[in-house]
Design a protein around this motif. Structure first.
Motif, PDB file in Angstrom:
ATOM      1  N   ASP A 279      69.565 162.806 -16.992  1.00 35.95           N
ATOM      2  CA  ASP A 279      69.070 161.550 -16.159  1.00 35.95           C
ATOM      3  C   ASP A 279      69.942 160.584 -15.824  1.00 35.95           C
ATOM      4  O   ASP A 279      70.675 160.372 -16.683  1.00 35.95           O
ATOM      5  CB  ASP A 279      67.814 160.928 -16.892  1.00 35.95           C
ATOM      6  CG  ASP A 279      66.764 161.880 -17.449  1.00 35.95           C
ATOM      7  OD1 ASP A 279      66.393 162.879 -16.461  1.00 35.95           O
ATOM      8  OD2 ASP A 279      65.936 161.538 -18.212  1.00 35.95           O
ATOM      9  N   TYR A 280      69.872 160.079 -14.542  1.00 35.43           N
ATOM     10  CA  TYR A 280      70.731 158.924 -14.204  1.00 35.43           C
ATOM     11  C   TYR A 280      69.850 158.200 -13.616  1.00 35.43           C
ATOM     12  O   TYR A 280      69.209 158.011 -12.620  1.00 35.43           O
ATOM     13  CB  TYR A 280      71.874 159.473 -13.232  1.00 35.43           C
ATOM     14  CG  TYR A 280      72.496 158.341 -12.456  1.00 35.43           C
ATOM     15  CD1 TYR A 280      73.623 157.733 -12.858  1.00 35.43           C
ATOM     16  CD2 TYR A 280      72.099 157.788 -11.129  1.00 35.43           C
ATOM     17  CE1 TYR A 280      74.396 156.913 -12.470  1.00 35.43           C
ATOM     18  CE2 TYR A 280      72.617 156.719 -10.578  1.00 35.43           C
ATOM     19  CZ  TYR A 280      73.812 155.983 -11.182  1.00 35.43           C
ATOM     20  OH  TYR A 280      74.648 155.126 -10.761  1.00 35.43           O
ATOM     21  N   LEU A 281      69.787 156.622 -14.054  1.00 34.50           N
ATOM     22  CA  LEU A 281      69.156 155.586 -13.396  1.00 34.50           C
ATOM     23  C   LEU A 281      70.447 154.469 -13.398  1.00 34.50           C
ATOM     24  O   LEU A 281      71.127 153.819 -14.301  1.00 34.50           O
ATOM     25  CB  LEU A 281      68.070 155.049 -14.523  1.00 34.50           C
ATOM     26  CG  LEU A 281      66.814 155.945 -14.822  1.00 34.50           C
ATOM     27  CD1 LEU A 281      67.223 156.755 -15.973  1.00 34.50           C
ATOM     28  CD2 LEU A 281      65.624 154.961 -15.017  1.00 34.50           C
ATOM     29  N   SER A 282      70.604 154.142 -11.883  1.00 37.07           N
ATOM     30  CA  SER A 282      71.674 153.100 -11.707  1.00 37.07           C
ATOM     31  C   SER A 282      71.432 151.863 -12.382  1.00 37.07           C
ATOM     32  O   SER A 282      70.027 151.469 -12.494  1.00 37.07           O
ATOM     33  CB  SER A 282      71.519 152.930 -10.136  1.00 37.07           C
ATOM     34  OG  SER A 282      70.416 152.482  -9.684  1.00 37.07           O
ATOM     35  N   GLY A 283      72.265 151.054 -12.654  1.00 36.43           N
ATOM     36  CA  GLY A 283      72.120 149.658 -13.196  1.00 36.43           C
ATOM     37  C   GLY A 283      73.162 148.540 -12.559  1.00 36.43           C
ATOM     38  O   GLY A 283      73.914 148.944 -11.438  1.00 36.43           O
ATOM     39  N   SER A 284      73.010 147.487 -13.042  1.00 36.23           N
ATOM     40  CA  SER A 284      73.561 146.312 -12.456  1.00 36.23           C
ATOM     41  C   SER A 284      74.848 145.942 -13.085  1.00 36.23           C
ATOM     42  O   SER A 284      74.383 145.565 -14.537  1.00 36.23           O
ATOM     43  CB  SER A 284      72.578 145.210 -12.117  1.00 36.23           C
ATOM     44  OG  SER A 284      71.515 145.643 -11.136  1.00 36.23           O
ATOM     45  N   LYS A 285      75.813 145.505 -12.602  1.00 35.31           N
ATOM     46  CA  LYS A 285      76.919 144.840 -13.354  1.00 35.31           C
ATOM     47  C   LYS A 285      76.759 143.372 -13.538  1.00 35.31           C
ATOM     48  O   LYS A 285      75.846 143.130 -12.837  1.00 35.31           O
ATOM     49  CB  LYS A 285      78.330 145.018 -12.769  1.00 35.31           C
ATOM     50  CG  LYS A 285      78.784 146.458 -12.474  1.00 35.31           C
ATOM     51  CD  LYS A 285      80.290 146.843 -11.628  1.00 35.31           C
ATOM     52  CE  LYS A 285      80.205 146.428 -10.338  1.00 35.31           C
ATOM     53  NZ  LYS A 285      81.386 146.478  -9.668  1.00 35.31           N
ATOM     54  N   VAL A 286      77.527 142.966 -14.279  1.00 36.00           N
ATOM     55  CA  VAL A 286      77.245 141.277 -14.596  1.00 36.00           C
ATOM     56  C   VAL A 286      77.394 140.503 -13.100  1.00 36.00           C
ATOM     57  O   VAL A 286      76.691 139.502 -13.074  1.00 36.00           O
ATOM     58  CB  VAL A 286      78.582 140.792 -15.516  1.00 36.00           C
ATOM     59  CG1 VAL A 286      78.515 139.515 -15.563  1.00 36.00           C
ATOM     60  CG2 VAL A 286      78.262 141.421 -16.868  1.00 36.00           C
ATOM     61  N   ASP A 287      78.235 140.937 -12.335  1.00 39.66           N
ATOM     62  CA  ASP A 287      78.727 140.075 -11.120  1.00 39.66           C
ATOM     63  C   ASP A 287      77.926 140.721 -10.050  1.00 39.66           C
ATOM     64  O   ASP A 287      78.413 140.128  -8.894  1.00 39.66           O
ATOM     65  CB  ASP A 287      79.964 139.777 -10.945  1.00 39.66           C
ATOM     66  CG  ASP A 287      80.880 141.158 -10.945  1.00 39.66           C
ATOM     67  OD1 ASP A 287      80.225 142.377 -11.263  1.00 39.66           O
ATOM     68  OD2 ASP A 287      82.264 141.117 -10.650  1.00 39.66           O
ATOM     69  N   ALA A 327      68.848 145.198 -15.726  1.00 40.32           N
ATOM     70  CA  ALA A 327      69.226 146.437 -16.650  1.00 40.32           C
ATOM     71  C   ALA A 327      70.780 147.001 -16.293  1.00 40.32           C
ATOM     72  O   ALA A 327      70.861 147.199 -15.221  1.00 40.32           O
ATOM     73  CB  ALA A 327      68.114 147.437 -16.632  1.00 40.32           C
ATOM     74  N   ALA A 328      71.241 147.364 -17.417  1.00 38.19           N
ATOM     75  CA  ALA A 328      72.814 148.057 -17.095  1.00 38.19           C
ATOM     76  C   ALA A 328      72.460 149.571 -16.773  1.00 38.19           C
ATOM     77  O   ALA A 328      73.662 150.321 -16.505  1.00 38.19           O
ATOM     78  CB  ALA A 328      73.628 147.954 -18.378  1.00 38.19           C
ATOM     79  N   GLY A 329      71.196 150.176 -16.684  1.00 40.28           N
ATOM     80  CA  GLY A 329      71.281 151.501 -16.261  1.00 40.28           C
ATOM     81  C   GLY A 329      71.173 152.253 -17.272  1.00 40.28           C
ATOM     82  O   GLY A 329      71.481 151.990 -18.535  1.00 40.28           O
ATOM     83  N   LEU A 330      71.244 153.518 -17.149  1.00 36.10           N
ATOM     84  CA  LEU A 330      71.285 154.546 -18.017  1.00 36.10           C
ATOM     85  C   LEU A 330      71.761 155.792 -17.486  1.00 36.10           C
ATOM     86  O   LEU A 330      71.377 156.590 -16.452  1.00 36.10           O
ATOM     87  CB  LEU A 330      69.877 154.531 -18.899  1.00 36.10           C
ATOM     88  CG  LEU A 330      70.049 155.482 -19.922  1.00 36.10           C
ATOM     89  CD1 LEU A 330      70.508 155.026 -20.850  1.00 36.10           C
ATOM     90  CD2 LEU A 330      68.295 155.915 -20.234  1.00 36.10           C
ATOM     91  N   VAL A 331      72.574 156.597 -18.472  1.00 33.32           N
ATOM     92  CA  VAL A 331      72.724 157.917 -18.095  1.00 33.32           C
ATOM     93  C   VAL A 331      72.590 158.678 -19.493  1.00 33.32           C
ATOM     94  O   VAL A 331      72.948 158.108 -20.666  1.00 33.32           O
ATOM     95  CB  VAL A 331      74.451 158.369 -17.989  1.00 33.32           C
ATOM     96  CG1 VAL A 331      74.637 159.685 -17.806  1.00 33.32           C
ATOM     97  CG2 VAL A 331      74.870 157.689 -16.463  1.00 33.32           C
ATOM     98  N   ASP A 332      71.461 159.698 -19.447  1.00 37.54           N
ATOM     99  CA  ASP A 332      71.074 160.325 -20.504  1.00 37.54           C
ATOM    100  C   ASP A 332      71.138 161.695 -20.498  1.00 37.54           C
ATOM    101  O   ASP A 332      70.513 162.422 -19.638  1.00 37.54           O
ATOM    102  CB  ASP A 332      69.667 160.014 -20.683  1.00 37.54           C
ATOM    103  CG  ASP A 332      68.949 160.697 -21.803  1.00 37.54           C
ATOM    104  OD1 ASP A 332      69.473 161.226 -22.610  1.00 37.54           O
ATOM    105  OD2 ASP A 332      67.733 160.858 -21.768  1.00 37.54           O
ATOM    106  N   LEU A 333      72.253 162.266 -21.297  1.00 45.69           N
ATOM    107  CA  LEU A 333      72.382 163.759 -21.469  1.00 45.69           C
ATOM    108  C   LEU A 333      71.472 164.186 -22.717  1.00 45.69           C
ATOM    109  O   LEU A 333      71.778 163.757 -23.747  1.00 45.69           O
ATOM    110  CB  LEU A 333      73.905 164.033 -21.611  1.00 45.69           C
ATOM    111  CG  LEU A 333      74.607 163.419 -20.420  1.00 45.69           C
ATOM    112  CD1 LEU A 333      76.175 163.890 -20.835  1.00 45.69           C
ATOM    113  CD2 LEU A 333      74.160 164.169 -19.057  1.00 45.69           C
TER     114      LEU A 333
END
Length: 434
Positions: A279-287, A327-333
């Motif tokens: 699963d890939y859920l995009s996330g946000s960087k600090v800036d 959220a920083a998002g997630l990559v779940d293998l």
């Protein structure tokens, strides 16, 4: 005492003998129940423990009564529930606020293919990625909504609407205003879902508009559109999803986010199924100046991103530096195995490897970047059906976190993070009429 017991039982059966024929003349009536206590030992569930954190041990119980009434032109559904922690009330307890209505809806059938459903109801679609019942939790999830359903043979079209309002001031004094406050919920929701099935494939399209009211009474909307489906070969099932989100979030940031998932299940072994996927859920960087964190909204997240619920289950995983708290998002293998020992007993074994799709800044030294790997989670669940209406489950899970996970969630990655639970479920069908 024994005579009194047999008398009460005989009286109940006699009343049922009088009542059931009368009910069956008018429609089908079903009365079911559920009693589900679950004992949990938590030391690292949802977040990493600190060195001075003690384990939590408790039993939570869900008790439900489900009533269904069906006629040719309409249906009625009612689910009442009581959710409590053992010991939370005094023994000599008169009343409490733990009893609630989980579902209360009516559905009218205009024709064999068109119906309208109104009231408090669960919204469950496809694999429950975006809209689900969250049945693992004791309380579950339900919506106050109006739902139009059209279905014929191998296709279905649903469109739903919801508009929420609080009770402040309470009726009958509510004469002006529609500001929605004090409730963690959307202000308004609209969605359309289309599904088509064939012998080998099943595909669904979803378009959802979610509105959250702001303190100034305005409402910001995000739109989620996507497709999910599966395709079956002889011993292999392929399934996947792709969703895109846009609009503006409650912080008035522009949203641009993605979710993608793909997995394959092999069932060619006699008593073993294997699933591999990601699963890939995009996330946000600090800036980030945009909100790039995909929000899976009202899905059953416990089902997807590890049973320990570190991600998207009522708890955030954003970076603690900067002003961007998305959220920083997630990559779940993951690799999942399902073993069926007997008709009554089975075992699940899941292994997840988690990564962050964006850079993780070191909170101690903001100029340095941490490794994108967040950790490894192992989940084990044993299930045994004692009877058709009574089942037993036991589970254990372990999180092997990293410093990056600690930066997002807090706690100490070197501490033993585990979770164990035992659950027994009673699901009786008290009676049903034809």
């Amino acid at each position: 005492m024994i005579v009194r017991y047999h008398f009460d039982k005989a009286l109940l059966l006699f009343l049922g003998w009088l009542l059931f024929p009368a009910i069956s003349v008018f429609g089908q009536f079903t009365l079911e129940g559920e009693v589900r206590p679950r004992t949990e030992l938590r030391h690292g569930y949802k977040t990493l423990p600190s060195s001075d954190d003690e384990a939590a041990l408790f039993t939570e119980q869900r008790s439900r009564i489900n009533l269904g009434y069906n006629k040719e032109d309409y249906d009625i559904g009612l689910t009442v529930q009581d959710v409590r922690i053992w010991g939370n009330q005094n023994q000599l307890n008169k009343s409490d606020g733990l009893f609630s209505i989980h579902e209360a809806w009516g559905q009218i059938h205009f024709s064999p293919i068109v119906s309208l459903k109104a009231g408090r109801q669960e919204l469950v679609y496809d694999d429950q990625r975006i809209l689900g019942s969250v049945g693992w939790t004791a309380q579950g999830r339900s919506h106050d909504a109006l739902l139009l359903k059209i279905s014929k043979k191998n296709w279905a079209l649903h469109t739903g609407w919801a508009y929420n309002q609080d009770n402040n001031p309470p009726e009958p004094a509510k004469l002006f205003g529609s500001y929605y406050a004090g409730v963690q919920n959307y202000k308004t929701l609209q969605y359309t879902w289309f599904n088509h099935q064939s012998k080998a494939a099943n595909i669904s399209l979803l378009a959802l508009n979610n509105g959250v009211q702001l303190p100034d009474s305005s409402t910001n909307f995000t739109q989620t559109v996507g497709v999910t489906g599966n395709y079956s070969l002889e011993n292999i099932n392929l399934s996947g999803s792709l969703y895109y989100q846009t609009g503006r979030d409650p912080a008035n940031m522009e949203v641009e986010a993605w979710l993608a998932s793909l997995n394959a299940t092999y069932s060619g072994f006699e008593k073993l199924k294997l699933t591999v996927g990601g699963d890939y859920l995009s996330g946000s960087k600090v800036d980030d100046e945009k909100n790039r964190s995909f929000n899976p909204l009202y899905g059953t997240h416990h089902k997807f991103y590890g049973f320990m619920d570190y991600f998207y289950v009522g708890n955030g995983h954003s970076q603690s530096v900067g002003t961007n708290t998305n959220a920083a998002g997630l990559v779940d293998l993951y690799l999942k195995a399902s073993m069926q020992f007997t008709d009554a007993s089975s075992l699940l074994l899941h292994a997840h490897e988690f990564f962050a799709p964006v850079e993780i800044r070191n909170p101690i030294d903001l100029s340095s970047e941490l490794n994108s790997r967040l950790g490894t989670e192992i989940d084990v669940v044993f299930s045994h059906a004692i009877t058709d209406e009574v089942s037993f489950k036991a589970g254990y899970a372990q999180m092997f976190g990293t410093s990056s996970l600690s930066a997002l969630k807090g706690g100490n990655q070197d501490e033993w993070a585990s979770w164990a639970w035992l659950m027994i479920s009673f699901n009786p069908v008290f009676f049903t009429t034809k």
